[in-house]
Design a protein around this motif. Structure first.
Motif, short mmCIF file in Angstrom:
data_model
loop_
_atom_site.label_atom_id
_atom_site.label_comp_id
_atom_site.label_asym_id
_atom_site.label_seq_id
_atom_site.Cartn_x
_atom_site.Cartn_y
_atom_site.Cartn_z
N ASN A 278 0.60 -1.15 -0.07
CA ASN A 278 0.39 -0.01 -0.24
C ASN A 278 0.44 0.93 0.28
O ASN A 278 0.51 2.33 -0.65
CB ASN A 278 -0.92 -0.03 1.17
CG ASN A 278 -1.91 -1.47 0.86
OD1 ASN A 278 -2.89 -1.19 0.35
ND2 ASN A 278 -2.41 -1.69 2.18
N SER A 279 1.83 1.44 0.80
CA SER A 279 3.00 2.93 0.63
C SER A 279 3.33 3.26 -0.60
O SER A 279 3.59 3.97 -0.82
CB SER A 279 4.09 2.62 1.92
OG SER A 279 4.89 1.09 1.62
N GLU A 283 2.19 5.85 -2.68
CA GLU A 283 3.34 7.30 -2.85
C GLU A 283 3.49 7.51 -4.59
O GLU A 283 3.40 8.95 -5.24
CB GLU A 283 4.98 6.99 -2.88
CG GLU A 283 6.05 7.72 -2.89
CD GLU A 283 7.44 6.87 -3.12
OE1 GLU A 283 7.98 7.22 -3.83
OE2 GLU A 283 7.44 5.77 -2.34
#
Length: 347
Positions: A278-279, A283
């Motif tokens: 997810n990160s 981004e």
């Protein structure tokens, strides 16, 4: 430069047969012949089928078997090898040399048939086996399904060629010309691949796109298309890698490439999120928000779809205020987003 553009191998490959394959064949043939003539233990009683004594020369009612097989297999292998080469279309010295070289190989079948009567049966067994395996290998490697399974490009790609008749310049006929895929320029391959994608033939398109990238790694549109196909096949990690490579190549973006950058960022973000990262996905999607709103309707739709995806992901992760910020922007384009925005603000 022209050779590289067409994807042609090094000219040294022309000498591979004479420097490696042919000497090895002669070495093995002469070694087996020597063993036959020296009556190597087992050669006089360990033959195949009715050829029990491999030290003998062909004789009797079945003496034509091996010479016929050798000549026949040689002739068939030559025809298959030249199947993809349209000799009639080759012009000048190259066409003349190709024509006479094939004629020479065809005629060579006759002396090979005669030589077969003067070679011990042990060498003939090896020769027939070698030629049979060559035939099987050629047939397999020319089969589109086999090449697809091995990840190899299709050697023969149909290309539509509009040919106008000399008598009537206003009339034209569609003729399908078979061209080796290695001879097709990268941009033409990309065009064919995009047509296959539009027609729903993703597997064929993927082969053409990967060949396109091999020829011209700077064709970002091919990388984006590969990412889209892999993402639809749920190969999210590999899809994200292609999208991210496209993003890297678009670091110095031109005005006309804003659409490709949006597609790449959206594709990379979605692929990473669906992969579970997810990160990394967030981004990529946040970089969409940093871009100005594009003018093209299609690019604009992708722009706001990225913002909705970003807001939804942040909402699922509990970052509701952050999610609302991006959903509020998207709601100006699509009022349907207000329902999600209201849920964020109430939460």
């Amino acid at each position: 430069m022209k050779r590289r553009e067409l994807g042609c191998p090094s000219y040294l490959w022309n000498f591979a047969f004479f420097t490696a394959q042919f000497p090895c064949f002669l070495l093995w043939m002469s070694s087996i012949r020597r063993m036959c003539l020296d009556h190597h233990p087992g050669f006089d009683s360990g033959g195949a089928l009715w050829f029990l004594n491999l030290t003998d020369y062909p004789s009797g009612i079945m003496c034509f078997t091996f010479p016929t097989l050798i000549a026949g297999l040689h002739y068939i292998n030559v025809q298959i090898s030249f199947r993809t080469i349209k000799i009639a279309n080759l012009q000048g010295v190259l066409g003349l040399l190709a024509k006479f070289y094939k004629l020479y190989l065809d005629i060579l079948s006759i002396p090979l048939f005669l030589v077969g009567f003067y070679i011990p049966q042990g060498s003939l067994v090896y020769w027939v086996t070698n030629s049979s395996l060559t035939l099987i290998q050629q047939l397999c490697l020319k089969n589109p399904n086999v090449r697809n399974q091995l990840g190899l490009p299709n050697l023969m790609e149909p290309v539509k060629n509009r040919v106008a008749t000399e008598n009537d310049h206003n009339s034209a006929a569609d003729s399908e010309v078979l061209i080796p895929i290695e001879a097709v320029p990268p941009k033409k391959l990309l065009e064919l691949a995009l047509k296959d994608m539009a027609a729903g033939d993703q597997d064929k398109a993927l082969i053409l796109l990967r060949t396109t990238i091999e020829k011209d790694p700077e064709l970002v549109q091919a990388l984006v298309a590969i990412g889209q196909i892999l993402c639809s096949k749920k190969l999210f990690e590999e899809a994200a890698e292609n999208f991210e490579l496209a993003i890297h190549k678009l670091s110095y973006i031109k005005e006309e490439e804003i659409g490709l950058l949006l597609l790449s960022l959206f594709g990379a973000g979605v692929s990473r999120i669906w992969e579970g990262k997810n990160s990394d996905g967030i981004e990529h999607l946040k970089k969409i928000a940093e871009l100005r709103e594009p003018d093209s309707p299609m690019d604009k739709a992708c722009y706001y779809r990225g913002l909705v995806m970003l807001g939804s992901t942040l909402f699922q992760l509990g970052e509701k205020s952050e999610a609302a910020k991006y959903l509020r922007i998207a709601a100006t384009y699509d009022p349907g987003v207000n329902a999600y925005l209201k849920e964020c603000e109430e939460g």
